[in-house]
Motif scaffolding. Structure first.
Motif, PDB file in Angstrom:
ATOM      1  N   MET A   1      26.796 -54.826  21.221  1.00 26.96           N
ATOM      2  CA  MET A   1      26.088 -54.590  22.484  1.00 26.96           C
ATOM      3  C   MET A   1      26.565 -53.277  23.093  1.00 26.96           C
ATOM      4  O   MET A   1      27.754 -53.014  23.171  1.00 26.96           O
ATOM      5  CB  MET A   1      26.314 -55.742  23.464  1.00 26.96           C
ATOM      6  N   THR A   2      25.623 -52.454  23.543  1.00 24.87           N
ATOM      7  CA  THR A   2      25.977 -51.178  24.139  1.00 24.87           C
ATOM      8  C   THR A   2      26.417 -51.349  25.581  1.00 24.87           C
ATOM      9  O   THR A   2      25.973 -52.255  26.282  1.00 24.87           O
ATOM     10  CB  THR A   2      24.781 -50.213  24.079  1.00 24.87           C
ATOM     11  N   ASP A   3      27.300 -50.462  26.020  1.00 23.03           N
ATOM     12  CA  ASP A   3      27.746 -50.446  27.413  1.00 23.03           C
ATOM     13  C   ASP A   3      26.940 -49.458  28.241  1.00 23.03           C
ATOM     14  O   ASP A   3      27.209 -49.266  29.423  1.00 23.03           O
ATOM     15  CB  ASP A   3      29.233 -50.073  27.489  1.00 23.03           C
ATOM     16  N   ASP A   4      25.964 -48.807  27.612  1.00 23.78           N
ATOM     17  CA  ASP A   4      25.142 -47.827  28.312  1.00 23.78           C
ATOM     18  C   ASP A   4      24.117 -48.551  29.171  1.00 23.78           C
ATOM     19  O   ASP A   4      23.188 -49.185  28.657  1.00 23.78           O
ATOM     20  CB  ASP A   4      24.442 -46.917  27.295  1.00 23.78           C
ATOM     21  N   ARG A   5      24.311 -48.527  30.482  1.00 26.01           N
ATOM     22  CA  ARG A   5      23.436 -49.243  31.398  1.00 26.01           C
ATOM     23  C   ARG A   5      23.056 -48.349  32.556  1.00 26.01           C
ATOM     24  O   ARG A   5      23.802 -47.427  32.913  1.00 26.01           O
ATOM     25  CB  ARG A   5      24.117 -50.518  31.930  1.00 26.01           C
ATOM     26  N   THR A   6      21.911 -48.612  33.148  1.00 26.51           N
ATOM     27  CA  THR A   6      21.497 -47.935  34.369  1.00 26.51           C
ATOM     28  C   THR A   6      21.897 -48.807  35.546  1.00 26.51           C
ATOM     29  O   THR A   6      21.500 -49.978  35.617  1.00 26.51           O
ATOM     30  CB  THR A   6      19.980 -47.699  34.380  1.00 26.51           C
ATOM     31  N   GLU A   7      22.713 -48.267  36.441  1.00 31.21           N
ATOM     32  CA  GLU A   7      23.200 -49.014  37.595  1.00 31.21           C
ATOM     33  C   GLU A   7      22.461 -48.529  38.837  1.00 31.21           C
ATOM     34  O   GLU A   7      22.337 -47.327  39.070  1.00 31.21           O
ATOM     35  CB  GLU A   7      24.707 -48.807  37.776  1.00 31.21           C
ATOM     36  N   ILE A   8      21.968 -49.479  39.641  1.00 32.21           N
ATOM     37  CA  ILE A   8      21.144 -49.129  40.793  1.00 32.21           C
ATOM     38  C   ILE A   8      21.670 -49.811  42.048  1.00 32.21           C
ATOM     39  O   ILE A   8      21.733 -51.043  42.124  1.00 32.21           O
ATOM     40  CB  ILE A   8      19.673 -49.527  40.577  1.00 32.21           C
ATOM     41  N   ASP A   9      22.043 -49.024  43.022  1.00 31.87           N
ATOM     42  CA  ASP A   9      22.375 -49.532  44.346  1.00 31.87           C
ATOM     43  C   ASP A   9      21.047 -49.627  45.101  1.00 31.87           C
ATOM     44  O   ASP A   9      20.453 -48.603  45.453  1.00 31.87           O
ATOM     45  CB  ASP A   9      23.338 -48.561  45.046  1.00 31.87           C
TER      46      ASP A   9
END
Length: 214
Positions: A1-9
Motif C-alpha cells: 500500500m502506498t503512503d502517497d495521499r492527498t490530505e485536505i483540511d
C-alpha cells in the motif's frame, strides 16, 4: 500500500467545496425518490441521494434536503411523504425529476410517470416503482444549508413479483440505482453473503478464545 495521499483540511475549501468530495467518497448512496404534496394540493416528485434508515423500532427513515426545496416545504406543510424505490430501469426518469422545475409543475407528468393512491398518506406513490415507504413527518435537524428530514414509516408497499420465498424483497429483482460522484450512477454489481458470527461461536472455535492459537 502506498503512503502517497492527498490530505485536505476542509476548513480551507471554498463554500460548497466539500460537497463534491463527500459525494465522490460516500458511495454508493441509495436514492429516496420522494413524492409529496403542497398545502395547495400540488404534487411534487424529487430524488434525494442522502438517504438511509434512521431507526428500526419505530421504523424511521431520513433524507437530506440540500437547500430549501419544494420537497421539504411540502413535508413541513402537510406532514407526509412517500419514499419510492429507485430502480435502475427508472434511472432516466428519476434524473429528469431532479430538474428544478417551478413549484406549479408536476415532475411525474413531465417524466410520464403514473401516480397511484397511497394507503396511509395523502401524497401518491409512483406506480412504476416496485416498493414504497409511506411516511409521517416526525422531525428535522438542520446543519448549515442542509436539513435532515425524518419520517416514520406507516405503510410498506412492495410488488409481489419482487418478493422471494421468505416473503422479503429480492435485491436482484428490485435492481436499485445508486448515486456516486459527479454525474455518475451505479448498480449493485456482485452480491455476496456474509453470515454474522456471534461472539460465543467465534470464541468457541479458537483455543481459549485466542484467535491466534493453532
Amino acid at each position: 500500500m502506498t503512503d502517497d495521499r492527498t490530505e485536505i483540511d476542509v476548513s480551507t475549501l471554498p463554500p460548497g467545496g466539500t460537497y463534491p468530495w463527500l459525494t465522490a467518497t460516500v458511495i454508493p448512496r441509495p436514492i429516496a425518490w420522494v413524492s409529496s404534496l403542497s398545502a395547495d394540493g400540488v404534487e411534487n416528485l424529487a430524488p434525494h441521494s442522502f438517504f438511509t434508515v434512521a431507526s428500526a423500532e419505530p421504523p424511521v427513515v431520513s433524507f437530506t434536503s440540500v437547500g430549501e426545496k419544494d420537497t421539504i416545504r411540502n413535508v413541513r406543510a402537510t406532514g407526509e411523504f412517500v419514499v419510492n424505490f429507485a430502480s435502475r430501469s427508472l434511472a432516466e426518469k428519476i434524473n429528469l425529476t431532479s430538474t428544478n422545475f417551478p413549484p406549479e409543475h408536476s415532475e411525474a407528468a413531465v417524466a410520464e410517470l403514473a401516480l397511484t393512491d397511497s394507503t396511509a398518506v395523502r401524497p401518491r406513490r409512483v406506480a412504476e416503482s416496485p416498493a414504497a415507504l409511506e411516511c409521517r413527518f416526525v422531525g428535522e435537524k438542520s446543519f448549515g444549508d442542509s436539513t435532515v428530514v425524518f419520517g416514520q414509516v406507516l405503510h410498506l408497499s412492495v410488488a409481489t413479483a419482487s418478493l422471494l420465498a421468505d416473503g422479503k424483497p429480492d435485491a436482484h429483482h428490485l435492481d436499485p440505482a445508486a448515486r456516486l460522484g459527479r454525474d455518475e450512477w451505479g448498480t449493485l454489481g456482485e452480491i455476496f453473503s456474509l453470515r454474522r458470527i456471534p461472539y460465543r461461536e467465534w470464541a468457541g472455535s479458537t483455543k481459549d478464545g485466542d484467535p491466534s492459537a493453532s
